[in-house]
Design a protein around this motif. Structure first.
Motif, PDB file in Angstrom:
ATOM      1  N   THR A 275      -6.176  -5.403   7.941  1.00 54.86           N
ATOM      2  CA  THR A 275      -4.896  -4.626   7.144  1.00 54.86           C
ATOM      3  C   THR A 275      -4.103  -3.808   7.964  1.00 54.86           C
TER       4      THR A 275
ATOM      5  N   LEU B 207       0.662   5.349   0.247  1.00 57.86           N
ATOM      6  CA  LEU B 207       0.172   6.254   0.665  1.00 57.86           C
ATOM      7  C   LEU B 207       0.605   7.697  -0.176  1.00 57.86           C
TER       8      LEU B 207
ATOM      9  N   GLN C  44     -10.753   2.614   6.255  1.00 53.54           N
ATOM     10  CA  GLN C  44     -10.448   1.467   6.675  1.00 53.54           C
ATOM     11  C   GLN C  44     -11.488   0.638   6.201  1.00 53.54           C
TER      12      GLN C  44
ATOM     13  N   THR D 169       0.851  -1.119  -0.026  1.00 55.60           N
ATOM     14  CA  THR D 169      -0.070  -0.118  -0.207  1.00 55.60           C
ATOM     15  C   THR D 169       0.854   1.237  -0.085  1.00 55.60           C
TER      16      THR D 169
ATOM     17  N   ARG E  57      -3.465  -0.560   7.324  1.00 53.96           N
ATOM     18  CA  ARG E  57      -3.317   0.856   6.872  1.00 53.96           C
ATOM     19  C   ARG E  57      -3.559   1.792   8.054  1.00 53.96           C
TER      20      ARG E  57
ATOM     21  N   ARG F  37      -2.186   4.095  13.833  1.00 52.69           N
ATOM     22  CA  ARG F  37      -3.319   3.097  13.631  1.00 52.69           C
ATOM     23  C   ARG F  37      -3.879   2.873  14.932  1.00 52.69           C
TER      24      ARG F  37
ATOM     25  N   VAL G 118       5.276   3.355   7.432  1.00 50.32           N
ATOM     26  CA  VAL G 118       4.571   3.206   6.187  1.00 50.32           C
ATOM     27  C   VAL G 118       5.293   3.907   5.065  1.00 50.32           C
TER      28      VAL G 118
END
Length: 162
Positions: A46, A33, A41, A31, A48, A129, A136
């Motif tokens: 996951t 960003l 979400q 992923t 994220r 999160r 990330v």
């Protein structure tokens, strides 16, 4: 009876041959960003983030950082090369940057300068999160332009980033 066994054998062979020819599923891509492309979400399993990583001071401060630190390479200036080097790096859970790479280069000189400037970036506010910091991957364009071609105009209004 022989015909029944022979039929079952042929059906079994056809099914196993068909199972062997099905392609393997494609590996899951990481992923990435990008500002303005955050999504809600969908599944709790996951990784994220709820809050993306942020440069200290926001996008305006990042633009000023690039304006002060990016040195337009002489070879690129002579060839009138302009554009952006697309880079990728990981903002770790402690905010430091790691694994800086060039995703889409502009020229060897500009690519090297982009990586040099990324090494100068201060730690970011990490992504979170559920209140927990997590690493990330981020893609970030590093701009290169001839100052005679592109003029940078500073805004007279201040933008507040939260």
């Amino acid at each position: 009876m022989k015909h029944l066994l022979l039929s079952l054998l042929l059906v079994g062979l056809a099914a196993s041959a068909q199972a062997q020819t099905q392609p393997a599923p494609a590996p899951k891509q990481p992923t990435v960003l990008r500002p303005g492309h955050m999504q809600a979400q969908r599944t709790p399993a996951t990784n994220r983030p709820d809050v993306p990583p942020q440069f200290p001071g926001g996008a305006e401060a990042l633009g000023e950082f690039f304006a002060l630190n990016v040195q337009y390479p002489e070879a690129a200036r002579v060839k009138q090369i302009t554009g952006s080097v697309l880079t990728a790096f990981t903002v770790e859970a402690d905010g430091r940057l790691s694994n800086a790479t060039v995703v889409k280069g502009l020229s060897p000189e500009c690519d090297a300068e982009a990586l040099r400037v990324l090494a100068l970036l201060p730690p970011w506010k990490p992504a979170t999160r559920k209140g927990v910091a997590l690493p990330v991957q981020v893609q970030l364009p590093v701009p290169f332009a001839n100052s005679q071609i592109v003029e940078i105009e500073k805004s007279k209004t201040k933008v507040k980033f939260e």
